[in-house]
Design a protein around this motif. Structure first.
Motif, PDB file in Angstrom:
ATOM      1  N   LEU A  99      -3.264  10.468  95.793  1.00 26.80           N
ATOM      2  CA  LEU A  99      -3.568  12.047  95.027  1.00 26.80           C
ATOM      3  C   LEU A  99      -3.521  12.259  93.649  1.00 26.80           C
ATOM      4  N   PHE A 100      -2.470  12.377  93.934  1.00 26.47           N
ATOM      5  CA  PHE A 100      -1.232  12.393  92.287  1.00 26.47           C
ATOM      6  C   PHE A 100      -1.836  11.407  91.075  1.00 26.47           C
ATOM      7  N   ARG A 101      -1.492  10.413  91.608  1.00 26.46           N
ATOM      8  CA  ARG A 101      -1.515   9.494  90.346  1.00 26.46           C
ATOM      9  C   ARG A 101      -1.781   8.067  90.810  1.00 26.46           C
ATOM     10  N   ILE A 102      -2.685   7.380  90.968  1.00 25.13           N
ATOM     11  CA  ILE A 102      -3.467   6.385  91.281  1.00 25.13           C
ATOM     12  C   ILE A 102      -2.689   5.298  91.164  1.00 25.13           C
ATOM     13  N   ARG A 103      -1.863   5.366  90.169  1.00 21.88           N
ATOM     14  CA  ARG A 103      -0.674   3.763  89.823  1.00 21.88           C
ATOM     15  C   ARG A 103      -0.235   3.547  91.051  1.00 21.88           C
ATOM     16  N   TYR A 104       0.355   5.179  92.188  1.00 22.50           N
ATOM     17  CA  TYR A 104       1.306   5.077  93.009  1.00 22.50           C
ATOM     18  C   TYR A 104       1.238   3.906  94.242  1.00 22.50           C
ATOM     19  N   LEU A 105      -0.287   3.434  94.204  1.00 23.02           N
ATOM     20  CA  LEU A 105      -0.671   2.120  94.832  1.00 23.02           C
ATOM     21  C   LEU A 105       0.125   1.314  95.358  1.00 23.02           C
ATOM     22  N   CYS A 106       0.881   1.097  95.548  1.00 24.92           N
ATOM     23  CA  CYS A 106       2.280   0.302  94.928  1.00 24.92           C
ATOM     24  C   CYS A 106       3.215   0.054  96.512  1.00 24.92           C
ATOM     25  N   PHE A 107       3.597  -0.910  97.313  1.00 21.92           N
ATOM     26  CA  PHE A 107       4.824  -1.111  98.621  1.00 21.92           C
ATOM     27  C   PHE A 107       5.854  -0.099  97.905  1.00 21.92           C
ATOM     28  N   ALA A 108       6.204  -0.685  96.623  1.00 19.76           N
ATOM     29  CA  ALA A 108       8.032   0.825  96.569  1.00 19.76           C
ATOM     30  C   ALA A 108       7.838   1.473  96.106  1.00 19.76           C
ATOM     31  N   TYR A 109       6.407   2.173  95.291  1.00 12.09           N
ATOM     32  CA  TYR A 109       6.925   3.790  95.365  1.00 12.09           C
ATOM     33  C   TYR A 109       6.835   4.127  97.014  1.00 12.09           C
ATOM     34  N   ALA A 110       5.435   3.638  97.843  1.00 12.87           N
ATOM     35  CA  ALA A 110       5.249   4.625  99.281  1.00 12.87           C
ATOM     36  C   ALA A 110       6.903   4.186  99.761  1.00 12.87           C
ATOM     37  N   ALA A 111       7.463   2.641  99.903  1.00 18.35           N
ATOM     38  CA  ALA A 111       8.981   2.923 100.941  1.00 18.35           C
ATOM     39  C   ALA A 111       9.742   3.994  99.792  1.00 18.35           C
ATOM     40  N   ALA A 152      10.088  -4.658  99.271  1.00 21.98           N
ATOM     41  CA  ALA A 152       9.715  -4.537  98.585  1.00 21.98           C
ATOM     42  C   ALA A 152       9.976  -5.213  97.295  1.00 21.98           C
ATOM     43  N   ALA A 153      11.271  -5.274  97.432  1.00 17.51           N
ATOM     44  CA  ALA A 153      11.826  -6.276  96.808  1.00 17.51           C
ATOM     45  C   ALA A 153      11.613  -7.786  96.813  1.00 17.51           C
ATOM     46  N   LEU A 154      11.366  -8.186  97.475  1.00 16.71           N
ATOM     47  CA  LEU A 154      11.067  -9.356  97.901  1.00 16.71           C
ATOM     48  C   LEU A 154      10.220  -9.656  97.245  1.00 16.71           C
ATOM     49  N   LEU A 155       9.286  -9.092  97.555  1.00 15.38           N
ATOM     50  CA  LEU A 155       7.746  -8.702  96.633  1.00 15.38           C
ATOM     51  C   LEU A 155       7.410  -9.225  95.377  1.00 15.38           C
ATOM     52  N   HIS A 156       8.316  -7.939  94.537  1.00 12.49           N
ATOM     53  CA  HIS A 156       8.352  -8.197  93.569  1.00 12.49           C
ATOM     54  C   HIS A 156       9.815  -9.190  92.649  1.00 12.49           C
ATOM     55  N   LEU A 157      10.663  -9.946  93.618  1.00 16.60           N
ATOM     56  CA  LEU A 157      10.770 -11.189  92.694  1.00 16.60           C
ATOM     57  C   LEU A 157       9.890 -12.305  93.099  1.00 16.60           C
ATOM     58  N   GLY A 158       9.370 -12.125  94.009  1.00 13.62           N
ATOM     59  CA  GLY A 158       8.432 -13.351  93.846  1.00 13.62           C
ATOM     60  C   GLY A 158       6.995 -12.300  92.735  1.00 13.62           C
ATOM     61  N   GLU A 159       6.499 -11.944  92.175  1.00 13.30           N
ATOM     62  CA  GLU A 159       6.061 -11.826  91.770  1.00 13.30           C
ATOM     63  C   GLU A 159       6.535 -11.720  90.516  1.00 13.30           C
ATOM     64  N   ALA A 160       7.181 -11.693  90.183  1.00 12.19           N
ATOM     65  CA  ALA A 160       8.392 -12.418  88.783  1.00 12.19           C
ATOM     66  C   ALA A 160       8.152 -13.653  88.705  1.00 12.19           C
ATOM     67  N   MET A 161       8.447 -15.009  89.720  1.00 15.23           N
ATOM     68  CA  MET A 161       8.126 -16.263  89.761  1.00 15.23           C
ATOM     69  C   MET A 161       7.163 -16.852  89.430  1.00 15.23           C
ATOM     70  N   ARG A 252      12.185  -8.484  83.376  1.00 16.14           N
ATOM     71  CA  ARG A 252      12.771  -7.444  83.873  1.00 16.14           C
ATOM     72  C   ARG A 252      12.097  -7.037  84.951  1.00 16.14           C
ATOM     73  N   LEU A 253      10.877  -7.808  86.194  1.00 13.99           N
ATOM     74  CA  LEU A 253      10.494  -8.414  87.369  1.00 13.99           C
ATOM     75  C   LEU A 253      11.475  -8.281  87.742  1.00 13.99           C
ATOM     76  N   LEU A 254      12.647  -9.384  87.761  1.00 15.05           N
ATOM     77  CA  LEU A 254      13.174 -10.400  88.049  1.00 15.05           C
ATOM     78  C   LEU A 254      13.880  -9.676  88.020  1.00 15.05           C
ATOM     79  N   ILE A 255      14.861  -8.896  87.922  1.00 13.48           N
ATOM     80  CA  ILE A 255      15.957  -7.579  87.373  1.00 13.48           C
ATOM     81  C   ILE A 255      15.996  -6.488  88.237  1.00 13.48           C
ATOM     82  N   SER A 436       3.052  -2.922  88.100  1.00 16.35           N
ATOM     83  CA  SER A 436       2.267  -4.403  88.847  1.00 16.35           C
ATOM     84  C   SER A 436       1.964  -3.205  90.829  1.00 16.35           C
ATOM     85  N   SER A 437       1.991  -3.658  91.284  1.00 12.76           N
ATOM     86  CA  SER A 437       1.093  -3.058  92.509  1.00 12.76           C
ATOM     87  C   SER A 437       1.215  -3.886  93.501  1.00 12.76           C
TER      88      SER A 437
END
Length: 441
Positions: A99-111, A152-161, A252-255, A436-437
């Protein structure tokens, strides 16, 4: 091996749940639509098909399955888990953030939001509201926040891969207006992966027992539950080659993912550190987005024509240019001994010898390389080379930030005689630069 049979049973039940529920198939259909729209966009801009939407969809589905298996196995050994209340809280937090910003549709932001809220509620431990508000606060207080942040961290590591593996092959060239109103070339990195995730769910009674002591233990019995997730990544670059942008973004996603994983595991060991991990999830993600955008704004466009020669924006697969080894970002300097400054001059130079061509091409380091090849009837009139724009193109892409996944929506508009005439949108929204989302289905 007595522990193995209960796990085989719950694995079969989870896979059956995954196969019979519609959410994963809906995600695959959405991915196919995204890449079909991207194909239409390429045809509108360049009058050719650069990518196969079927091939792209198959590639992302296979990549998503691979990531789902890896993340499921790693989370299983770590003991990362979710409960039904965790899933509900993630959904509610995601909707509120959107409702505030659409790009916050992300597991990391919600967590991250849930972690901060839980920290505040624990400070006000004497506050015990009644009714639905009391039930909500109890559910948030009971969340295993380190487990959510680890996932959330594992998903972003996988996204980097996956980005490192598939990013260059999925890049699509664009034409859009630069800072001064002139057309510049660039690339859209748009990736969506449907992830069939199997996650631990603590149960009481007849749940399966782990044969090891996980780092994040939630009880004595577990079952596996299917959790389809749509993982998305999108960037638009005008200052780098696709391969360079992919390498930088993946690094950067890996870091980010590694840092978040370390902080989350530390929070599992020492609970007061949990709020630090939650804040790091939000702030770190924001830094990724901001710095990528800042970097693009302060770098010169790469795909613009130099004073002498023609800059190559892209090369059609399986074309004569691809066989010759011409790459995006290189400069066509001479054709059949004639220096070229426009697509028309290149066309005329190639027609000087209808059966054979000789090219002098300047590579990325400015060094000349010489190429020659026979020309056959029916081949592309520019050997399959897509040139950087010369500001006379009829169509370009308009960048807008207003749609799903924070979204940089790409809209085609006409550019004839210096006037705009907007056409129908030909590309689905894509996450904005550096974004990334992930959305659980």
């Amino acid at each position: 091996m007595e522990w193995a049979w209960p796990w085989l049973t719950t694995l079969g039940e989870a896979l059956l749940q995954l196969f019979i529920q519609p959410f994963y198939y809906i995600a695959v259909i959405l991915v196919a639509l995204v890449y079909h729209r991207q194909l239409l966009q390429e045809r509108k801009l360049f009058h050719v098909r650069l990518q196969s939407s079927i091939t792209q969809t198959i590639r992302t589905v296979l990549g998503g399955i691979l990531l789902g298996v890896i993340v499921s196995i790693v989370s299983l050994f770590l003991g990362a888990h979710l409960t039904l209340s965790s899933v509900i809280c993630i959904w509610v937090a995601t909707i509120l953030l959107a409702l505030f910003r659409i790009r916050y549709l992300c597991f990391a932001y919600a967590a991250a939001l849930l972690g901060v809220v839980q920290f505040g509620l624990n400070l006000a431990s004497n506050w015990q509201p009644s009714g639905w508000l009391g039930s909500s606060t109890d559910a948030i207080r009971a969340l295993d926040m380190p487990a959510l942040l680890v996932l959330a961290a594992l998903l972003h590591l996988g996204e980097a891969m996956l980005l490192r593996m598939q990013g260059v092959a999925m890049a699509s060239p664009l034409l859009f207006e630069g800072k001064r109103g002139k057309l510049v070339g660039g690339y859209q990195l748009l990736h969506f992966w449907p992830i069939p995730l199997l996650i631990l769910v603590p149960v009481t009674g007849s749940g399966a027992e782990l044969a090891w002591n996980p780092l994040m233990n939630a009880g004595n019995g577990y079952m596996l539950a299917a959790l389809p997730i749509m993982l998305g990544f999108g960037e638009v670059t005008q200052s780098m080659l696709p391969g360079q942008k992919v390498q930088i973004s993946a690094k950067r996603l890996l870091i980010y993912g590694t840092s978040l994983l370390g902080l989350s595991l530390l929070a599992a060991w020492w609970s007061p550190f949990m709020v630090v991990a939650a804040l790091a999830a939000f702030i770190g993600h924001e830094l990724l987005v901001w710095y990528s955008s800042f970097e693009e704004q302060h770098r010169s466009p790469l795909f613009v024509h130099p004073e002498h020669g023609l800059k190559v924006l892209g090369v059609i697969p399986d074309s004569p240019a691809a066989e010759l080894g011409i790459e995006a970002g290189e400069t066509i300097y001479k054709a059949n001994g004639v220096m070229v400054h426009s697509p028309e001059e290149l066309h005329r130079a190639l027609r000087m010898n209808s059966a054979f061509c000789k090219l002098e091409v300047r590579n990325h380091q400015g060094e000349s390389k010489f190429m020659q090849r026979a020309i056959y009837e029916g081949e592309h009139h520019q050997l399959g080379i897509i040139m950087a724009p010369d500001n006379h193109e009829a169509w370009a892409v308009q960048l807008r930030q207003h749609s799903l996944f924070h979204i940089l929506s790409l809209k085609i508009f006409a550019r004839r005689k210096g006037q705009r005439s907007e056409g129908a949108p030909l590309a689905l929204p894509a996450p904005t630069t550096g974004e990334s989302s992930s959305v659980e289905m």
